[in-house]
Enzyme design. Structure first.
Site, PDB file in Angstrom:
ATOM      1  CB  ILE A 138      -5.645   6.195  -1.203  1.00 19.14           C
ATOM      2  CG1 ILE A 138      -5.767   4.719  -1.065  1.00 19.14           C
ATOM      3  CG2 ILE A 138      -5.235   6.945   0.108  1.00 19.14           C
ATOM      4  CD1 ILE A 138      -4.634   3.786  -1.378  1.00 19.14           C
ATOM      5  CB  SER A 139     -10.800   3.744   0.425  1.00 18.88           C
ATOM      6  OG  SER A 139     -11.862   5.093  -0.910  1.00 18.88           O
ATOM      7  CD  GLN A 140     -11.895   3.389   7.003  1.00 17.68           C
ATOM      8  OE1 GLN A 140     -13.173   3.657   6.666  1.00 17.68           O
ATOM      9  NE2 GLN A 140     -11.344   2.786   8.093  1.00 17.68           N
ATOM     10  NE  ARG A 183      -3.454   2.135   2.853  1.00 18.75           N
ATOM     11  CZ  ARG A 183      -5.146   2.575   2.397  1.00 18.75           C
ATOM     12  NH1 ARG A 183      -5.208   1.542   1.693  1.00 18.75           N
ATOM     13  NH2 ARG A 183      -5.537   3.549   2.629  1.00 18.75           N
ATOM     14  CB  ILE A 203     -14.369   1.428   3.260  1.00 19.42           C
ATOM     15  CG1 ILE A 203     -15.685   1.713   2.420  1.00 19.42           C
ATOM     16  CG2 ILE A 203     -12.843   2.481   2.217  1.00 19.42           C
ATOM     17  CD1 ILE A 203     -16.583   0.918   3.294  1.00 19.42           C
TER      18      ILE A 203
END
Length: 410
Positions: free
Chosen positions: A60-62, A34, A65
């Protein structure tokens, strides 16, 4: 820097402990780095359970989620998948480790080119990326076994529904502001779909001909401030599985998905220069038995209008320490925040009971807990560190904050 252990810890604490059980999803998240999908300088925050800015007004989403959307897509190794909203490319990279082929659409050319470069460097060759209107899908590559949309639409675009194969799954956030809901549509016939509500979320808008246009009120209006930008985790007591975002909280107004860790970077060298002096003084004090871990002065209780925090002022390296937060009775969701820089030294290994939702704003990580108007609620954070030296925390409950220092002995 080898991030393997940090990546495994992210999966364990932010994904599997919060209900994600699909081994294909968790294995992909253990494999894909990541930190390669965040802007330079943000690598240290890549594995916090919080959204991060990636430019062009996008995030960038957690991790949680992303994992939730992938699990609910029910992916198989032979699937062909469409992702709408490539962004940094992280979700597409995860999909490519599970599915046979991934098609990804991004309307910002700069983000699309960056994502393609990342895929090439990492050797992910089963991903096609193009710049275009994601609300129209990718007709030439249809039908898809699954479609995942990483931006909110006013309603499910017709083109995306038509490009699902029979039995195909479409995961998409629908609505605006705190009214957004994560939906799963499963195609059951030529014009029939089974729809499920997966809970409350908050995403950037999907801009396109079949979504929000650049002049649409959703895109141009300022949305109300919310206590978080992430999904409530399954199993929370509010609204069943998804939980929802709850009422608007008066904590503070913050831009979406920003974790500012520059304060930590600026103070790091100053801390290094002075830490040996502080260490020597505290060591002498501990030898006198005044501040030894477990001693009478080893903890301090911070009193705030909405509750209190029992905080360690001295800790031992690699030994778990508890931080106890006591909320006063309240008919609204309660919010506890702590600066992200503090969590570079300490990390949260567990929260009991689990939080309803998390968010990140202005260099602070926030945890949302459900309301309890009947009696006080006590939350225990289990902290652990492998870094010796002084740390300073900025703790908040509701709209009030307090500062507190702690020292970690080797």
């Amino acid at each position: 820097m080898d991030m393997t252990r940090i990546r495994d810890r992210m999966v364990e604490h932010h994904v599997t402990r919060r209900g994600i059980r699909d081994p294909r999803v968790t294995e992909a998240m253990r494999t894909v780095p990541r930190e390669k999908f965040v802007p330079p300088g943000s690598e240290e925050c890549a594995y916090e359970d919080a959204p991060l800015p990636i430019g062009e007004g996008q995030t960038i989403s957690q991790p949680f989620i992303v994992a939730l959307m992938l699990e609910k897509a029910n992916l198989d190794a032979g699937d062909t998948v469409l992702e709408v909203g490539t962004g940094s490319g992280y979700a597409s990279a995860l999909l490519s480790r599970i599915a046979r082929h991934v098609y990804s659409i991004e309307r910002h050319e700069g983000l699309a080119l960056q994502a393609k470069e990342r895929f090439e460097k990492l050797g992910y060759r089963n991903i096609d990326v193009r710049v275009g209107d994601g609300s129209k899908g990718w007709v030439e590559a249809a039908p898809f076994d699954a479609i995942i949309v990483s931006a909110s639409a006013p309603e499910v675009p017709t083109a995306l529904k038509e490009q699902l194969g029979f039995g195909g799954r479409l995961i998409i956030p629908v609505g605006r502001g705190q009214g957004q809901r994560l939906k799963r549509l499963t195609r059951t016939g030529d014009i029939t779909f089974e729809e499920e509500d997966l809970g409350g979320v908050l995403f950037v808008p999907l801009i396109g001909e079949d979504a929000w246009t650049a002049t649409h009120p959703m895109y141009t209006a300022t949305a109300p401030s919310l206590p978080g930008t992430v999904a409530s985790e399954p199993g929370s007591p509010h609204e069943g599985q998804g939980g929802g975002m709850g009422k608007t909280h008066t904590l503070f107004a913050l831009p979406e998905g920003v974790v500012d860790h520059s304060e930590f970077q600026r103070t790091f060298w100053a801390v290094q220069r002075t830490s040996w002096i502080v260490f020597t003084l505290l060591l002498l004090t501990c030898l006198l038995g005044l501040l030894g871990r477990g001693g009478p002065f080893s903890r301090q209780t911070l009193i705030l209008p909405e509750g209190s925090v029992d905080f360690p002022v001295i800790s031992r390296w690699n030994a778990p320490e508890d931080m106890t937060v006591t909320f006063a009775p309240s008919s609204e969701d309660r919010v506890f925040t702590i600066n992200a820089a503090f969590l570079q030294g300490f990390s949260v290994q567990g929260i009991d009971p689990p939080q309803k939702a998390t968010f990140a704003r202005d260099g602070r990580i926030g945890y949302v807990f459900p309301a309890d108007p009947a009696e006080p609620t006590q939350i225990v954070f289990r902290l652990q560190t492998q870094l010796a030296g002084p740390r300073r925390a900025t703790i908040g409950m509701g709209g009030e904050t307090r500062s507190q220092s702690t020292f970690i002995f080797p």
